[in-house]
Design an enzyme around this catalytic site. Sequence first.
Site, PDB file in Angstrom:
ATOM      1  N   ASP A 125       0.584  -1.240   0.253  1.00 20.27           N
ATOM      2  CA  ASP A 125       0.253   0.078   0.086  1.00 20.27           C
ATOM      3  C   ASP A 125       1.189   1.350  -0.181  1.00 20.27           C
ATOM      4  O   ASP A 125       0.627   2.783  -0.238  1.00 20.27           O
ATOM      5  CB  ASP A 125      -1.029  -0.018   1.290  1.00 20.27           C
ATOM      6  N   ASP A 175     -12.964  -5.366   9.021  1.00 18.94           N
ATOM      7  CA  ASP A 175     -12.363  -7.324  10.565  1.00 18.94           C
ATOM      8  C   ASP A 175     -14.346  -7.223  10.625  1.00 18.94           C
ATOM      9  O   ASP A 175     -14.915  -8.461   9.724  1.00 18.94           O
ATOM     10  CB  ASP A 175     -12.209  -8.108  10.609  1.00 18.94           C
TER      11      ASP A 175
END
Length: 739
Positions: free
Chosen positions: A140, A447
Amino acid sequence: MEKSFPLHECHVNKVTIIINRTHAILHSIAILLLIHYRLSFFFQHPQNITIPTLPWLLIFVSELILSFAWFLQQACRWRPVYRTVFPERLPADDKLPAIDVFICTADPNKEPSVEVMNTVISAMALDYPPEKLHVYISDDAGSDATLRCTKEAWNFAKYWVPFRRKYGLVTACPDVYFSSSENDNGDYKGSEFKAERKKMEEKYEVLKQRLRKIVEGHFPTNVAINNTRDHPSVIEVINKEEDEVKIPQLIYVSREKRPSHNHNFKAGALNVLLRVSAMISNSPYILALDCDMYCNDPTSARKAMCFYCDSQTPSSLAFVQFPQTFQNISQDDIYDNQVRFAFKVHWYGFDGVGGPIISGSNFCIKREALLGSFNKQQDYMALKRLFGPSNDFIKTLVEDYKPCFIKDGESSRMSLENANILASCSYENQTVWGSKVGFLYFSVAEDYFTGLNLHRKGWKSVYLNPERLQFLGTSTTNFNDSLIQWTRWTSGPVTVALSRFCPLIYGPLKMSLVQLLCYSELAFMPLLNCLSLWGFAVIPQLCLFNGIPLYPKVSDPNFNIFSIILVSSISKSLYEVVTTGEQFKVWRNEWRIWMMRSVTSYTYGCLDVILNKLGMKEATFLPTNKVTDDEQVKLYEMGVFDFRTATMFLAPLVTVILINIAAFVGAVVKALVVDDDGDQYWEKMFGQMFLSFFILISNFAVIEGMIIRRDKAKIPLSSTLWSVVFSMFILLIGSVILC
């Protein structure tokens, strides 16, 4: 007809269930008696009320909040189950489904390349058919150094993967294998093996030197730091066609990032991997790992497949969650890095009522659960409105679609243009990515929110914790990183709790009531703990400082209610610590760090969410620092707190301790010196004095850091002075308001 044996079994621990439910009933009765005692105060005749109403009300509210938090926790203890798998019963390799491994890295300054590449290499060394295993590393930061390191890792993997397979090594991570004192030689001990092992160790030392040289030569300037938020997409398949050794495919992916676009943190990176991997391999299952979470057991992928390949497993199984375990946990784990209450208690209970949440890393998930299932008769235009304009990606959504995408690194360049479009920062515009499909964006805890939505739709999950640790990572080894990490973990679920997606109102669709309460416990836990702990740490102490009793006299039968609740709570938590194989000091450390987090990380995490809701602050995501400091590690292993952290964390912690010191010392002086009837004072104020004493004893490390220690990791004098000012202000204002 040949009988097929199950690939997994589920065991219900009836003894644990009986103990948990019996304790819940008895503890609930004690709480009801406490509530009756507190409420009876408000129905007294005004002439009989000698205690101010406000402090009584505030401590009652704190008790109710903590009782509600305890009630939610019981859902995770309602029906714990344990699972066993039999990977030796799996079908032949040619019948196993393909797996894509996703490894996410975000900051090369905080995530050492040697650790990241060990994770990549260990994933490539999994005991799984190489043609059915594809490893993707998401960078990233868009760092050229990470790409070069990935190529070096692949060059080493060409030798390491065949070596591990040839000799049947049970360790997939080269760094662990060569640094471990354990004898992992497989079935070989001859001179040939020793010679090959020595050559492999030399190659690994060369790899480490090359990785460090790449990183050291890349980061003297600030160019890489600026490019982390502004860089084009880069997708490169590392494997070459001429390679004779069969090893899993390795693909480097760096999505496009521009300052003008919201990149949605880790969830955004995972969704790019979902799209790019669909074009390359389109495996039906995905194993997601953090960049420091190497594969400790080469059979972990096969263990996950024991659920998906079992005919007895329902088609609604979305993912298999493994625990997060760490290799650098000290014997005296002062920061509770192992998160025992989650992975050794709560997740078993979660599993018994529908399955645990996605836990950030170490989970194997079905691609269909994230994207849905479609057939050839599906309206392509409708799919484009949902998934974006790429015709090639839409084709991958069709059932049984097999992409013929990559043959080798050179001839794939033209085809990679389509994948680069899928990795662009504008591709998700006007689509439902992150809102209805893929990993969801609403919270930085992608998550938790993704797992909640999957379970709400009727998907199930299982928790598998085999005897051999499946994945091992690196935990924080200093107070500062631990508090920052928990602040981030707090803000994610609390964002969901204080929104229209609150589990208590959004959850009921296809979730059981108990599973709903489990999700609610995780969402509300930081908020409930910080509110109740601030109440217990300040209100009784202010009243003790001013001689106002909030608890019954020792001779009063109602005093037994509070004693029973305290003993019940301590006994149950100590029982769980012992039955999970831990020692008394773990229980002590957990109580202490729970108090510390409640007045620091939980508080700031909740404030961060509230400010974000008010539009006064944007959500942020700070990667956990994985770079180790020898001095910090030494203190951690010695069980000594490293207080070199921001004043914003130290000030509330030290302020609470100073308030309790002032209240306790003042009460003792008053009982021994000032008050003529000391025995009556002790009896009247014993409850509050004991509470202050318990807080001080539990957090003696803070007192030691303020007064006794003289090393560099002590609490700075400036933080102590600021805390003195804050505590004096609270004692003064609190005394005026409450009394």
